[in-house]
Write a protein that holds these residues in place. Sequence first.
Motif, short mmCIF file in Angstrom:
data_model
loop_
_atom_site.label_atom_id
_atom_site.label_comp_id
_atom_site.label_asym_id
_atom_site.label_seq_id
_atom_site.Cartn_x
_atom_site.Cartn_y
_atom_site.Cartn_z
N LEU A 100 0.58 -1.25 0.07
CA LEU A 100 0.13 0.11 0.30
C LEU A 100 0.99 1.24 0.23
O LEU A 100 0.36 2.44 -0.32
CB LEU A 100 -0.57 -0.08 1.21
CG LEU A 100 -2.47 1.23 1.13
CD1 LEU A 100 -3.25 0.89 0.63
CD2 LEU A 100 -2.92 1.14 2.57
N LEU A 101 1.89 0.90 1.08
CA LEU A 101 2.62 2.95 1.20
C LEU A 101 3.41 2.25 -0.06
O LEU A 101 3.91 4.07 -0.84
CB LEU A 101 3.72 2.37 1.95
CG LEU A 101 4.83 3.18 2.32
CD1 LEU A 101 4.24 4.59 2.69
CD2 LEU A 101 5.83 3.57 3.16
N GLY A 102 4.36 1.37 -0.94
CA GLY A 102 4.54 1.95 -2.40
C GLY A 102 3.89 2.09 -3.32
O GLY A 102 4.41 2.66 -4.46
N MET A 103 2.80 1.33 -3.49
CA MET A 103 2.01 2.70 -4.20
C MET A 103 1.20 3.74 -4.47
O MET A 103 0.65 4.69 -5.43
CB MET A 103 0.20 1.81 -4.21
CG MET A 103 -0.77 2.03 -5.44
SD MET A 103 -2.44 1.19 -5.41
CE MET A 103 -3.18 1.03 -3.22
N GLY A 104 1.30 4.00 -3.01
CA GLY A 104 1.18 5.35 -2.79
C GLY A 104 2.27 6.96 -3.26
O GLY A 104 1.75 7.63 -3.42
N ILE A 153 2.00 7.04 -6.57
CA ILE A 153 1.40 8.50 -6.94
C ILE A 153 1.95 9.46 -6.77
O ILE A 153 1.63 10.64 -7.66
CB ILE A 153 -0.37 8.19 -6.55
CG1 ILE A 153 -0.85 6.27 -6.68
CG2 ILE A 153 -1.15 8.76 -6.48
CD1 ILE A 153 -2.21 6.32 -5.54
N VAL A 154 2.48 9.59 -5.44
CA VAL A 154 2.84 10.73 -5.41
C VAL A 154 3.99 11.42 -6.25
O VAL A 154 3.98 12.02 -6.74
CB VAL A 154 3.64 11.06 -3.85
CG1 VAL A 154 4.44 11.99 -3.57
CG2 VAL A 154 2.51 10.45 -3.02
N MET A 161 3.42 13.79 -9.43
CA MET A 161 3.23 14.93 -9.20
C MET A 161 4.08 15.61 -8.90
O MET A 161 4.87 15.59 -8.02
CB MET A 161 2.03 15.35 -7.70
CG MET A 161 1.04 14.32 -7.77
SD MET A 161 0.00 14.15 -5.98
CE MET A 161 -1.24 12.88 -6.08
N PRO A 162 4.82 16.64 -10.25
CA PRO A 162 6.12 17.09 -9.97
C PRO A 162 5.98 18.24 -8.32
O PRO A 162 7.49 17.93 -7.81
CB PRO A 162 5.57 18.41 -11.24
CG PRO A 162 4.80 17.19 -11.46
CD PRO A 162 3.74 16.95 -11.10
N VAL A 163 5.28 18.99 -8.03
CA VAL A 163 5.13 20.31 -6.47
C VAL A 163 5.39 18.93 -5.50
O VAL A 163 5.99 18.85 -4.85
CB VAL A 163 4.46 20.79 -6.65
CG1 VAL A 163 4.77 21.79 -5.25
CG2 VAL A 163 4.73 22.04 -8.03
N VAL A 164 4.38 18.06 -5.74
CA VAL A 164 4.19 17.09 -4.38
C VAL A 164 5.20 16.43 -4.22
O VAL A 164 5.99 15.78 -3.45
CB VAL A 164 2.72 16.27 -4.61
CG1 VAL A 164 2.24 15.49 -3.41
CG2 VAL A 164 1.70 17.55 -4.59
N ARG A 165 6.14 15.45 -5.35
CA ARG A 165 7.09 14.59 -5.31
C ARG A 165 8.36 15.61 -4.14
O ARG A 165 8.92 14.01 -3.49
CB ARG A 165 7.69 14.37 -6.67
CG ARG A 165 7.97 13.54 -6.51
CD ARG A 165 8.65 13.04 -8.28
NE ARG A 165 8.63 13.92 -8.94
CZ ARG A 165 8.74 14.29 -10.11
NH1 ARG A 165 7.92 13.18 -10.93
NH2 ARG A 165 9.10 15.42 -11.26
N SER A 166 7.87 16.69 -4.87
CA SER A 166 9.70 16.99 -4.69
C SER A 166 9.39 17.65 -2.61
O SER A 166 10.73 16.86 -1.80
CB SER A 166 9.84 18.28 -4.82
OG SER A 166 10.12 18.13 -6.65
#
Length: 229
Positions: free
Chosen positions: A96-100, A103-104, A107-112
């Motif tokens: 579940l954590l890997g899937m989340g 997804i993150v 998302m360019p800004v959220v990923r950073s």
Amino acid sequence: MTDDNKEDRRHRPSRFAGLRASFLTGLVVIAPIFLTAWLIWNLVGWIDSWVLPFVPAELMPEQYIGINLRGLGVIIFLIFTAIVGWMAKGLFGRSLLGMGERIVDRMPVVRSIYNGLKQIAETVFSQADNTFKKACLIEYPRKGLWAIAFISTSAKGEIKKDIPEDDDIMSVFLPTTPNPTSGFLLFVPRKDIVELEMTVEDAAKLVISAGLVYPNSKDPSQPPEITGK
């Protein structure tokens, strides 16, 4: 009255000086206790203000006993965090954590933001043996000036290969004063490093206090020496 008696009276400490010394001594004792209690009290209240709004009103103890139990949010937060950690260790939790995280990552800004906060959390709260090994002295910013630093690890890979030095190269963190969380990463030959007997914690106190708090080198069980008295 002789001149000797006058001289003695001039050098005899007054009652006000004794009272002032007692007040300052009491302040040194009371201030850390008061500030520690105040910080803990406010930290508990801050966590409660974030956690308790998510708890249904019918489950709040104050509905039944009429008393607002400060710290209830902290207990709920600790239990919830332990449960999440236990689930994350399992196969389902890791999946579940890997899937989340996948997804993150899209998302360019959220990923950073997420990756930066994750690295900070792993560094601060990791239970692995990745802390500083020793406190040391290095000559910085020039020969003849010495600074306290912390030995991280031996340099590896490209760093070790490209530095033209026959001796072992150590990665050293040089903290700034009074904020030791910022500083410089230096790669220093082992022969230029003077290792200290004091612990990393004592060296950090010395850096934070700007040289005012020294560890007791004679007996580590004794409190540190405070200069400037």
